[in-house]
Write a protein that holds these residues in place. Structure first.
Motif, PDB file in Angstrom:
ATOM      1  N   ASP A   1      33.267  -2.030  12.173  1.00 46.16           N
ATOM      2  CA  ASP A   1      34.259  -2.488  13.063  1.00 46.16           C
ATOM      3  C   ASP A   1      35.524  -1.626  13.522  1.00 46.16           C
ATOM      4  OD1 ASP A   1      33.629  -4.623  14.554  1.00 46.16           O
ATOM      5  OD2 ASP A   1      35.391  -5.463  13.967  1.00 46.16           O
ATOM      6  N   LEU A   2      35.834  -1.131  12.389  1.00 48.40           N
ATOM      7  CA  LEU A   2      37.145  -0.325  12.718  1.00 48.40           C
ATOM      8  C   LEU A   2      36.860   0.881  13.269  1.00 48.40           C
ATOM      9  CD1 LEU A   2      39.086  -0.844   9.333  1.00 48.40           C
ATOM     10  CD2 LEU A   2      39.815  -1.598  11.295  1.00 48.40           C
ATOM     11  N   ALA A   3      35.573   1.631  12.857  1.00 46.27           N
ATOM     12  CA  ALA A   3      35.236   2.883  13.573  1.00 46.27           C
ATOM     13  C   ALA A   3      34.527   2.486  14.850  1.00 46.27           C
ATOM     14  CB  ALA A   3      34.397   3.567  12.486  1.00 46.27           C
ATOM     15  N   CYS A   4      34.648   1.321  15.399  1.00 47.58           N
ATOM     16  CA  CYS A   4      34.064   1.130  16.767  1.00 47.58           C
ATOM     17  C   CYS A   4      32.634   1.399  16.807  1.00 47.58           C
ATOM     18  CB  CYS A   4      34.596   1.964  17.881  1.00 47.58           C
ATOM     19  SG  CYS A   4      36.572   1.597  18.147  1.00 47.58           S
ATOM     20  N   GLY A   5      31.920   0.964  15.541  1.00 48.37           N
ATOM     21  CA  GLY A   5      30.415   0.956  15.659  1.00 48.37           C
ATOM     22  C   GLY A   5      29.689  -0.133  16.503  1.00 48.37           C
ATOM     23  N   ASP A   6      28.547  -0.284  16.393  1.00 47.52           N
ATOM     24  CA  ASP A   6      27.537  -0.979  17.026  1.00 47.52           C
ATOM     25  C   ASP A   6      27.590  -2.448  15.998  1.00 47.52           C
ATOM     26  OD1 ASP A   6      25.373  -2.761  18.137  1.00 47.52           O
ATOM     27  OD2 ASP A   6      24.898  -0.940  19.076  1.00 47.52           O
ATOM     28  N   ARG A   7      28.281  -3.402  16.351  1.00 46.56           N
ATOM     29  CA  ARG A   7      28.126  -4.587  15.659  1.00 46.56           C
ATOM     30  C   ARG A   7      26.877  -5.261  15.315  1.00 46.56           C
ATOM     31  NH1 ARG A   7      33.044  -6.819  18.802  1.00 46.56           N
ATOM     32  NH2 ARG A   7      34.923  -5.930  17.982  1.00 46.56           N
ATOM     33  N   GLU A   8      26.026  -5.410  16.553  1.00 48.68           N
ATOM     34  CA  GLU A   8      24.833  -6.012  16.459  1.00 48.68           C
ATOM     35  C   GLU A   8      23.789  -5.095  15.534  1.00 48.68           C
ATOM     36  OE1 GLU A   8      27.046  -7.833  18.943  1.00 48.68           O
ATOM     37  OE2 GLU A   8      26.467  -5.887  19.482  1.00 48.68           O
ATOM     38  N   ALA A   9      23.942  -3.687  15.598  1.00 49.99           N
ATOM     39  CA  ALA A   9      23.059  -2.831  14.726  1.00 49.99           C
ATOM     40  C   ALA A   9      23.612  -3.013  13.278  1.00 49.99           C
ATOM     41  CB  ALA A   9      23.474  -1.392  15.210  1.00 49.99           C
ATOM     42  N   ALA A  10      24.818  -3.188  13.103  1.00 53.30           N
ATOM     43  CA  ALA A  10      25.437  -3.273  11.651  1.00 53.30           C
ATOM     44  C   ALA A  10      24.853  -4.487  11.046  1.00 53.30           C
ATOM     45  CB  ALA A  10      26.790  -3.377  11.673  1.00 53.30           C
TER      46      ALA A  10
ATOM     47  N   SER B   1      25.227   5.805  15.761  1.00 53.32           N
ATOM     48  CA  SER B   1      25.244   6.907  14.691  1.00 53.32           C
ATOM     49  C   SER B   1      26.449   6.277  13.748  1.00 53.32           C
ATOM     50  CB  SER B   1      25.650   8.164  15.330  1.00 53.32           C
ATOM     51  OG  SER B   1      24.800   8.698  16.148  1.00 53.32           O
ATOM     52  N   THR B   2      27.279   5.871  14.100  1.00 48.36           N
ATOM     53  CA  THR B   2      28.686   5.430  13.114  1.00 48.36           C
ATOM     54  C   THR B   2      28.122   4.410  12.145  1.00 48.36           C
ATOM     55  OG1 THR B   2      30.058   6.275  14.772  1.00 48.36           O
ATOM     56  CG2 THR B   2      30.837   4.392  13.118  1.00 48.36           C
ATOM     57  N   THR B   3      27.273   3.326  12.716  1.00 47.84           N
ATOM     58  CA  THR B   3      26.632   2.189  12.238  1.00 47.84           C
ATOM     59  C   THR B   3      25.829   2.708  10.871  1.00 47.84           C
ATOM     60  OG1 THR B   3      27.078   0.872  14.071  1.00 47.84           O
ATOM     61  CG2 THR B   3      25.458   0.144  12.081  1.00 47.84           C
ATOM     62  N   LEU B   4      24.982   3.913  11.547  1.00 52.03           N
ATOM     63  CA  LEU B   4      23.866   4.369  10.547  1.00 52.03           C
ATOM     64  C   LEU B   4      24.717   4.897   9.386  1.00 52.03           C
ATOM     65  CD1 LEU B   4      21.039   5.184   9.768  1.00 52.03           C
ATOM     66  CD2 LEU B   4      21.476   7.268  11.205  1.00 52.03           C
ATOM     67  N   ALA B   5      25.854   5.611   9.610  1.00 53.27           N
ATOM     68  CA  ALA B   5      26.568   6.422   8.677  1.00 53.27           C
ATOM     69  C   ALA B   5      27.270   5.345   7.664  1.00 53.27           C
ATOM     70  CB  ALA B   5      27.634   7.202   9.211  1.00 53.27           C
ATOM     71  N   PHE B   6      27.929   4.554   8.102  1.00 52.89           N
ATOM     72  CA  PHE B   6      28.663   3.639   7.135  1.00 52.89           C
ATOM     73  C   PHE B   6      27.798   2.703   6.349  1.00 52.89           C
ATOM     74  CE2 PHE B   6      32.155   4.470   9.690  1.00 52.89           C
ATOM     75  CZ  PHE B   6      33.321   5.073   8.795  1.00 52.89           C
ATOM     76  N   THR B   7      26.453   2.178   7.081  1.00 54.86           N
ATOM     77  CA  THR B   7      25.818   1.442   6.290  1.00 54.86           C
ATOM     78  C   THR B   7      24.907   2.324   5.186  1.00 54.86           C
ATOM     79  OG1 THR B   7      23.909   1.669   7.967  1.00 54.86           O
ATOM     80  CG2 THR B   7      25.112  -0.184   7.969  1.00 54.86           C
ATOM     81  N   ALA B   8      24.871   3.498   5.477  1.00 59.03           N
ATOM     82  CA  ALA B   8      24.065   4.594   4.475  1.00 59.03           C
ATOM     83  C   ALA B   8      25.245   4.932   3.433  1.00 59.03           C
ATOM     84  CB  ALA B   8      23.719   5.551   5.179  1.00 59.03           C
ATOM     85  N   ALA B   9      26.486   5.168   3.471  1.00 63.52           N
ATOM     86  CA  ALA B   9      27.354   5.722   2.766  1.00 63.52           C
ATOM     87  C   ALA B   9      27.812   4.418   1.691  1.00 63.52           C
ATOM     88  CB  ALA B   9      28.486   6.173   3.328  1.00 63.52           C
ATOM     89  N   GLY B  10      27.920   3.250   2.289  1.00 60.85           N
ATOM     90  CA  GLY B  10      28.856   2.125   1.577  1.00 60.85           C
ATOM     91  C   GLY B  10      27.755   1.555   0.309  1.00 60.85           C
TER      92      GLY B  10
ATOM     93  N   VAL C   1      36.709   6.412   8.207  1.00 64.10           N
ATOM     94  CA  VAL C   1      37.007   5.504   9.855  1.00 64.10           C
ATOM     95  C   VAL C   1      37.506   6.626  10.708  1.00 64.10           C
ATOM     96  CG1 VAL C   1      37.948   3.867  10.926  1.00 64.10           C
ATOM     97  CG2 VAL C   1      36.695   3.367   8.955  1.00 64.10           C
ATOM     98  N   TYR C   2      38.716   7.143  10.253  1.00 62.93           N
ATOM     99  CA  TYR C   2      39.629   8.325  11.164  1.00 62.93           C
ATOM    100  C   TYR C   2      38.737   9.357  11.333  1.00 62.93           C
ATOM    101  CZ  TYR C   2      43.171   4.977   9.921  1.00 62.93           C
ATOM    102  OH  TYR C   2      44.277   3.925   9.958  1.00 62.93           O
ATOM    103  N   VAL C   3      37.622   9.835  10.566  1.00 65.50           N
ATOM    104  CA  VAL C   3      37.078  11.093  10.909  1.00 65.50           C
ATOM    105  C   VAL C   3      35.965  10.547  11.920  1.00 65.50           C
ATOM    106  CG1 VAL C   3      35.192  12.611   9.872  1.00 65.50           C
ATOM    107  CG2 VAL C   3      37.152  11.892   8.509  1.00 65.50           C
ATOM    108  N   ALA C   4      35.445   9.362  11.597  1.00 65.05           N
ATOM    109  CA  ALA C   4      34.410   8.892  12.912  1.00 65.05           C
ATOM    110  C   ALA C   4      35.105   8.866  14.273  1.00 65.05           C
ATOM    111  CB  ALA C   4      33.882   7.738  12.280  1.00 65.05           C
ATOM    112  N   LEU C   5      36.417   8.280  14.343  1.00 64.63           N
ATOM    113  CA  LEU C   5      37.183   8.391  15.606  1.00 64.63           C
ATOM    114  C   LEU C   5      37.492   9.535  15.862  1.00 64.63           C
ATOM    115  CD1 LEU C   5      39.388   5.237  14.903  1.00 64.63           C
ATOM    116  CD2 LEU C   5      37.384   5.286  16.018  1.00 64.63           C
TER     117      LEU C   5
END
Length: 362
Positions: free
Chosen positions: A139-148, A293-302, A341-345
């Motif tokens: 959410d902080l990185a403006c990813g896709d909430r529905e995808a998350a 892409s952001t949602t994919l990255a954070f769900t994979a890294a966390g 998050v800041y790198v993503a933005l």
């Protein structure tokens, strides 16, 4: 080149004061937790006296408060758009359940060859895919909430059916094939299912019922412009509270063995950077939008630190090296993913992304 950002998403990019200074609040929460854990006698026993699914009740409360506002923001009537995106679903499953555990196994053996207890703890962390804090980072990185929401649900199902089997494979079978030291992991799918039910099922149901009831009574515009801004900050309040409690519970273990913490931190840092970077690059190469892409990255890294810690404590004991490795997980993950998050933005502004329709709004 700079990509054009849709107006609906642009509003989410303007972080609130609480969001902008999140690294400061997180460092303060970690320090406060450590001070409380070291300075208040009996606090760790009191905090761990009551548990939900092998997790301390105060941590459970913090996680539920943290996840509820984010899941209340999800537009559940748009989830079909996500499930139709086969690229996203397949990429997420491969990254989470093939690449992630294998990468953590490799890093643990490469960087901790002489510390078998910590190595085993890190393998357990690598198997526990994130179903909680990732929603906040996304959410902080403006990813896709529905995808998350969809990817977290998929991870939850796989976690129940695959965690124990993958633990057996990475701790017993694969080391045996490679002529390495073996260890065992005795955890039942029922215990994992209870954790998923509590930490995802409860806030997911609450978020869905809140949106459905409020939209029926007052309409979507009121819900998203008036109600959601009121409850939104509670996600970060819950996050900060969880961090304080977690570090208060494990203050002695963390501060008492700084050298060991540093050794454990190195493979974790490498893991978060590699998983996030690989996933973000894959999303870009598959021509996904920035949001997905952001949602994919954070769900994979966390990682699901509460499950990893609970399993390590339940199988090896609260004072074990495996448990310490689980505890160090969020110590490194929280600031690392906040930084990402800041790198993503930054990457959003710097690179050109696919113009797939953006379906998440404030």
């Amino acid at each position: 080149m700079t990509t054009t950002v849709p107006a609906a998403t642009e509003t989410r990019q303007r972080l609130s004061t609480l969001d902008r200074y999140l690294p400061v609040w997180i460092v303060a929460a970690m320090a406060l937790g450590l001070l409380l854990g070291r300075g208040v006698d009996g606090l760790d026993d009191a905090l761990s006296a009551v548990e939900i699914g092998s997790v301390s009740l105060p941590i459970a409360v913090g996680l539920l408060v943290m996840m509820y506002p984010v899941l209340a923001k999800v537009r559940y009537d748009e989830l079909g758009h996500v499930t139709a995106d086969r690229r996203l679903l397949v990429a997420s499953i491969v990254l989470n359940w093939v690449v992630g555990p294998a990468l953590m196994f490799a890093l643990a053996w490469l960087l901790l060859p002489d510390l078998p207890d910590y190595r085993t703890g890190l393998v357990i962390v690598g198997l526990a895919r994130c179903i909680a804090m990732v929603l906040v980072w996304n959410d902080l990185a403006c990813g896709d909430r529905e995808a998350a929401a969809i990817l977290v649900a998929v991870n939850s199902v796989f976690q129940v059916v695959a965690f124990a089997g993958l633990g057996w494979f990475y701790l017993e079978v694969l080391p045996g094939w490679l002529g390495l030291e073996q260890s065992a992991l005795d955890v039942s799918p029922g215990e994992i299912a209870l954790s998923v039910l509590v930490f995802l099922g409860v806030p997911l149901l609450a978020g869905y019922l809140t949106r459905a009831g409020a939209e029926r009574a007052r309409g979507r515009e009121w819900y998203e412009t008036t109600f959601l801004p009121r409850i939104g900050p509670f996600a970060l309040y819950g996050l900060l509270f969880t961090i304080v409690v977690l570090f208060a519970l494990q203050g002695d273990a963390i501060s008492g063995r700084p050298g060991d913490v540093a050794r454990i931190a190195l493979p974790l840092l490498a893991y978060f950077a590699l998983m996030w970077g690989l996933s973000m690059l894959l999303g870009h190469r598959l021509r996904m939008s920035y949001e997905r892409s952001t949602t994919l990255a954070f769900t994979a890294a966390g990682n699901n630190f509460e499950l990893a810690i609970a399993v390590a404590i339940g199988v090896f004991g609260v004072t074990s090296g495996q448990a310490l490795a689980g505890v160090v997980g969020p110590l490194i993950e929280v600031p690392a993913l906040v930084g990402l998050v800041y790198v993503a933005l930054w990457a959003r502004r710097r690179f050109t992304w696919s113009t797939d329709p953006v379906r998440s709004t404030s």
